[in-house]
Design a protein around this motif. Sequence first.
Motif, mmCIF file in Angstrom:
data_model
loop_
_atom_site.group_PDB
_atom_site.id
_atom_site.type_symbol
_atom_site.label_atom_id
_atom_site.label_comp_id
_atom_site.label_asym_id
_atom_site.label_seq_id
_atom_site.Cartn_x
_atom_site.Cartn_y
_atom_site.Cartn_z
ATOM 1 N N VAL A 165 -12.159 -5.059 -16.039
ATOM 2 C CA VAL A 165 -11.798 -5.904 -17.362
ATOM 3 C C VAL A 165 -10.790 -6.619 -16.972
ATOM 4 O O VAL A 165 -9.691 -6.622 -16.860
ATOM 5 C CB VAL A 165 -11.233 -4.664 -18.428
ATOM 6 C CG1 VAL A 165 -10.733 -5.434 -19.743
ATOM 7 C CG2 VAL A 165 -12.136 -3.878 -18.847
ATOM 8 N N ALA A 166 -11.282 -8.000 -17.220
ATOM 9 C CA ALA A 166 -10.439 -8.933 -17.070
ATOM 10 C C ALA A 166 -9.636 -9.763 -18.378
ATOM 11 O O ALA A 166 -8.719 -10.290 -18.038
ATOM 12 C CB ALA A 166 -11.087 -10.408 -16.479
ATOM 13 N N PHE A 167 -10.177 -9.455 -19.471
ATOM 14 C CA PHE A 167 -9.622 -10.055 -20.714
ATOM 15 C C PHE A 167 -10.202 -8.960 -21.742
ATOM 16 O O PHE A 167 -11.314 -8.749 -21.727
ATOM 17 C CB PHE A 167 -9.856 -11.523 -20.920
ATOM 18 C CG PHE A 167 -9.401 -11.832 -22.262
ATOM 19 C CD1 PHE A 167 -8.042 -12.176 -22.336
ATOM 20 C CD2 PHE A 167 -10.021 -12.022 -23.358
ATOM 21 C CE1 PHE A 167 -7.576 -12.889 -23.576
ATOM 22 C CE2 PHE A 167 -9.684 -12.616 -24.378
ATOM 23 C CZ PHE A 167 -8.331 -12.894 -24.510
ATOM 24 N N PHE A 168 -9.015 -8.629 -22.626
ATOM 25 C CA PHE A 168 -9.592 -7.941 -23.911
ATOM 26 C C PHE A 168 -8.594 -8.307 -25.147
ATOM 27 O O PHE A 168 -7.341 -8.465 -24.593
ATOM 28 C CB PHE A 168 -9.289 -6.460 -23.599
ATOM 29 C CG PHE A 168 -9.862 -5.675 -24.826
ATOM 30 C CD1 PHE A 168 -11.060 -5.528 -25.208
ATOM 31 C CD2 PHE A 168 -8.645 -5.191 -25.796
ATOM 32 C CE1 PHE A 168 -11.021 -4.446 -26.441
ATOM 33 C CE2 PHE A 168 -8.923 -4.420 -26.823
ATOM 34 C CZ PHE A 168 -9.962 -4.032 -27.246
ATOM 35 N N ASP A 169 -9.255 -8.550 -26.144
ATOM 36 C CA ASP A 169 -8.380 -8.985 -27.212
ATOM 37 C C ASP A 169 -9.033 -8.978 -28.429
ATOM 38 O O ASP A 169 -10.169 -8.879 -28.735
ATOM 39 C CB ASP A 169 -7.741 -10.617 -27.235
ATOM 40 C CG ASP A 169 -6.481 -10.960 -28.003
ATOM 41 O OD1 ASP A 169 -5.861 -9.780 -28.677
ATOM 42 O OD2 ASP A 169 -6.137 -11.844 -27.835
ATOM 43 N N ASP A 220 -13.742 -9.696 -21.505
ATOM 44 C CA ASP A 220 -14.644 -10.215 -20.306
ATOM 45 C C ASP A 220 -14.585 -9.333 -19.164
ATOM 46 O O ASP A 220 -13.528 -8.714 -18.887
ATOM 47 C CB ASP A 220 -13.803 -11.665 -19.948
ATOM 48 C CG ASP A 220 -13.812 -12.854 -20.658
ATOM 49 O OD1 ASP A 220 -14.544 -12.863 -21.512
ATOM 50 O OD2 ASP A 220 -13.168 -13.667 -20.507
ATOM 51 N N ILE A 221 -15.621 -9.233 -18.617
ATOM 52 C CA ILE A 221 -15.726 -8.409 -17.462
ATOM 53 C C ILE A 221 -15.907 -9.293 -16.318
ATOM 54 O O ILE A 221 -16.672 -10.092 -16.091
ATOM 55 C CB ILE A 221 -16.874 -7.366 -17.532
ATOM 56 C CG1 ILE A 221 -17.055 -6.531 -18.757
ATOM 57 C CG2 ILE A 221 -17.432 -6.639 -16.201
ATOM 58 C CD1 ILE A 221 -15.909 -5.121 -18.619
ATOM 59 N N ALA A 222 -15.199 -8.947 -15.070
ATOM 60 C CA ALA A 222 -14.880 -9.629 -14.008
ATOM 61 C C ALA A 222 -15.827 -8.786 -12.817
ATOM 62 O O ALA A 222 -15.436 -7.590 -12.974
ATOM 63 C CB ALA A 222 -13.689 -9.861 -13.608
ATOM 64 N N ASP A 223 -16.539 -9.463 -12.181
ATOM 65 C CA ASP A 223 -16.888 -8.698 -10.912
ATOM 66 C C ASP A 223 -16.112 -8.761 -9.683
ATOM 67 O O ASP A 223 -15.013 -9.710 -9.727
ATOM 68 C CB ASP A 223 -18.629 -9.062 -10.624
ATOM 69 C CG ASP A 223 -18.709 -10.614 -10.157
ATOM 70 O OD1 ASP A 223 -17.461 -11.382 -9.659
ATOM 71 O OD2 ASP A 223 -19.891 -10.955 -9.920
ATOM 72 N N ALA A 224 -16.475 -8.336 -8.709
ATOM 73 C CA ALA A 224 -15.724 -8.406 -7.236
ATOM 74 C C ALA A 224 -15.443 -9.774 -6.907
ATOM 75 O O ALA A 224 -14.449 -10.336 -5.938
ATOM 76 C CB ALA A 224 -16.245 -7.719 -6.253
ATOM 77 N N ASP A 225 -16.405 -10.974 -7.301
ATOM 78 C CA ASP A 225 -16.170 -12.307 -6.701
ATOM 79 C C ASP A 225 -15.379 -13.078 -7.594
ATOM 80 O O ASP A 225 -15.069 -14.102 -7.421
ATOM 81 C CB ASP A 225 -17.654 -12.824 -6.641
ATOM 82 C CG ASP A 225 -18.236 -12.346 -5.055
ATOM 83 O OD1 ASP A 225 -17.813 -11.701 -4.282
ATOM 84 O OD2 ASP A 225 -19.466 -12.428 -5.062
#
Length: 116
Positions: free
Chosen positions: A26-30, A40-45
């Motif tokens: 999880v890169a962002f939650f609001d 926003d879901i972020a992958d390993a890259d």
Amino acid sequence: MDDSSQIPGFREMDDWPTSPVYPLSVAFFDAVRGGGHVLDIADADGTRFPFFFDRFLGRLCYGSRDEDSDDAAFVANGSKLASDVFDACESAITSGADDADRIRAVIDRALHWSQR
């Protein structure tokens, strides 16, 4: 009555638009005005994938920030896409993310309308 069926007139997707590189986080939650939530879901890259939870039932959606946008789509219940997103959220909760309690409440509501 099965409340988890596709909503007529709205797109639905069940797979990633481009394959992510695992693991996901999880890169962002609001919260957003009107009752929805963005994620926003972020992958390993570091590639970020936008999701949101609709303001009416809290269902998981992909794309723009609300269900009225042209690029928005409901995420199919029980799909690999839904499972990956819920797993990333569960990981954020168990790792003690700052928003863990809010994420838990939103995920619990979304799972009410989803099959895992």
